[in-house]
Design a protein around this motif. Structure first.
Motif, PDB file in Angstrom:
ATOM      1  N   GLY A 150       0.785  -1.221   0.000  1.00 49.25           N
ATOM      2  CA  GLY A 150       0.000   0.000   0.000  1.00 49.25           C
ATOM      3  C   GLY A 150       0.820   1.275   0.000  1.00 49.25           C
ATOM      4  N   GLU A 151       2.129   1.142  -0.005  1.00 50.18           N
ATOM      5  CA  GLU A 151       3.014   2.307   0.024  1.00 50.18           C
ATOM      6  C   GLU A 151       3.754   2.538  -1.289  1.00 50.18           C
ATOM      7  OE1 GLU A 151       4.358   2.136   4.682  1.00 50.18           O
ATOM      8  OE2 GLU A 151       5.514   0.976   3.230  1.00 50.18           O
ATOM      9  N   VAL A 152       3.528   1.689  -2.294  1.00 52.86           N
ATOM     10  CA  VAL A 152       4.315   1.738  -3.521  1.00 52.86           C
ATOM     11  C   VAL A 152       3.403   1.692  -4.744  1.00 52.86           C
ATOM     12  CG1 VAL A 152       6.135   0.586  -4.850  1.00 52.86           C
ATOM     13  CG2 VAL A 152       6.172   0.489  -2.365  1.00 52.86           C
ATOM     14  N   ALA A 153       3.715   2.494  -5.747  1.00 52.50           N
ATOM     15  CA  ALA A 153       3.040   2.428  -7.043  1.00 52.50           C
ATOM     16  C   ALA A 153       4.096   2.544  -8.124  1.00 52.50           C
ATOM     17  CB  ALA A 153       2.020   3.556  -7.180  1.00 52.50           C
ATOM     18  N   SER A 154       3.898   1.840  -9.232  1.00 44.83           N
ATOM     19  CA  SER A 154       4.863   1.920 -10.334  1.00 44.83           C
ATOM     20  C   SER A 154       4.144   2.144 -11.651  1.00 44.83           C
ATOM     21  CB  SER A 154       5.717   0.656 -10.402  1.00 44.83           C
ATOM     22  OG  SER A 154       4.934  -0.435 -10.827  1.00 44.83           O
ATOM     23  N   GLY A 155       4.892   2.604 -12.618  1.00 45.12           N
ATOM     24  CA  GLY A 155       4.331   2.941 -13.915  1.00 45.12           C
ATOM     25  C   GLY A 155       3.889   4.397 -13.901  1.00 45.12           C
ATOM     26  N   LEU A 156       4.033   5.064 -15.027  1.00 39.29           N
ATOM     27  CA  LEU A 156       3.797   6.498 -15.087  1.00 39.29           C
ATOM     28  C   LEU A 156       2.385   6.885 -14.657  1.00 39.29           C
ATOM     29  CD1 LEU A 156       4.839   9.289 -15.705  1.00 39.29           C
ATOM     30  CD2 LEU A 156       4.247   8.910 -18.112  1.00 39.29           C
ATOM     31  N   GLU A 157       1.362   6.214 -15.166  1.00 39.76           N
ATOM     32  CA  GLU A 157      -0.008   6.599 -14.823  1.00 39.76           C
ATOM     33  C   GLU A 157      -0.291   6.425 -13.338  1.00 39.76           C
ATOM     34  OE1 GLU A 157      -3.157   5.379 -17.402  1.00 39.76           O
ATOM     35  OE2 GLU A 157      -1.871   5.554 -19.172  1.00 39.76           O
ATOM     36  N   ALA A 158       0.124   5.309 -12.755  1.00 44.46           N
ATOM     37  CA  ALA A 158      -0.102   5.073 -11.327  1.00 44.46           C
ATOM     38  C   ALA A 158       0.662   6.086 -10.479  1.00 44.46           C
ATOM     39  CB  ALA A 158       0.311   3.650 -10.957  1.00 44.46           C
ATOM     40  N   VAL A 159       1.881   6.399 -10.887  1.00 43.50           N
ATOM     41  CA  VAL A 159       2.692   7.377 -10.158  1.00 43.50           C
ATOM     42  C   VAL A 159       2.039   8.759 -10.230  1.00 43.50           C
ATOM     43  CG1 VAL A 159       4.903   8.602 -10.181  1.00 43.50           C
ATOM     44  CG2 VAL A 159       4.855   6.101 -10.321  1.00 43.50           C
ATOM     45  N   ILE A 160       1.568   9.152 -11.401  1.00 47.07           N
ATOM     46  CA  ILE A 160       0.907  10.456 -11.530  1.00 47.07           C
ATOM     47  C   ILE A 160      -0.338  10.524 -10.660  1.00 47.07           C
ATOM     48  CG2 ILE A 160      -0.406  11.932 -13.112  1.00 47.07           C
ATOM     49  CD1 ILE A 160       1.711  11.263 -15.244  1.00 47.07           C
TER      50      ILE A 160
END
Length: 131
Positions: free
Chosen positions: A30-40
């Motif tokens: 729940g503390e990490v997101a990857s990939g441009l869309e998820a990060v944005i």
């Protein structure tokens, strides 16, 4: 002067990178997101985070004004102030008091060249974009 200072700078940068990669490996999903869309989507919530980007990763475009989604296109106006979506994400993270760490190309493995790690006091809720 550069020969004296640069080894110290490189050592400090290496320590920051090592810390970021260790925190990434120990992070809860729940503390990490990857990939441009998820990060944005995550950095648009304006919470403190650490952004980890592979060196050389660029995406022509920006972040949409109202939708907070990436606007990715090959024909960006080169006269625009910001024509790289990655630069726009970096700016958002820094505005929120976060930090940005650049890693060697390929070091993030299957994480799409860009990862955001929330600081421990925050968490991703219901984004559907967690690792």
């Amino acid at each position: 002067l550069g020969q004296i200072v640069w080894p110290e700078v490189r050592r400090a940068m290496s320590g920051v990178l090592d810390d970021a990669m260790e925190n990434l490996s120990r992070a809860d999903p729940g503390e990490v997101a990857s990939g441009l869309e998820a990060v944005i989507r995550l950095v648009s919530k304006r919470v403190p985070a650490t952004l980890v980007i592979e060196d050389g990763y660029h995406v022509r475009g920006g972040i949409g004004g109202t939708s907070e989604s990436p606007v990715i296109c090959p024909d960006v106006d080169v006269r625009a102030v910001m024509d790289d979506a990655i630069d726009a994400v970096v700016e958002r993270v820094l505005e929120c008091g976060g930090r940005v760490v650049f890693t060697p190309g390929g070091s993030l493995g299957g994480r799409e060249q860009i990862v955001v790690l929330l600081h421990r006091s925050e968490s991703i809720s219901g984004s559907g974009a967690v690792l």
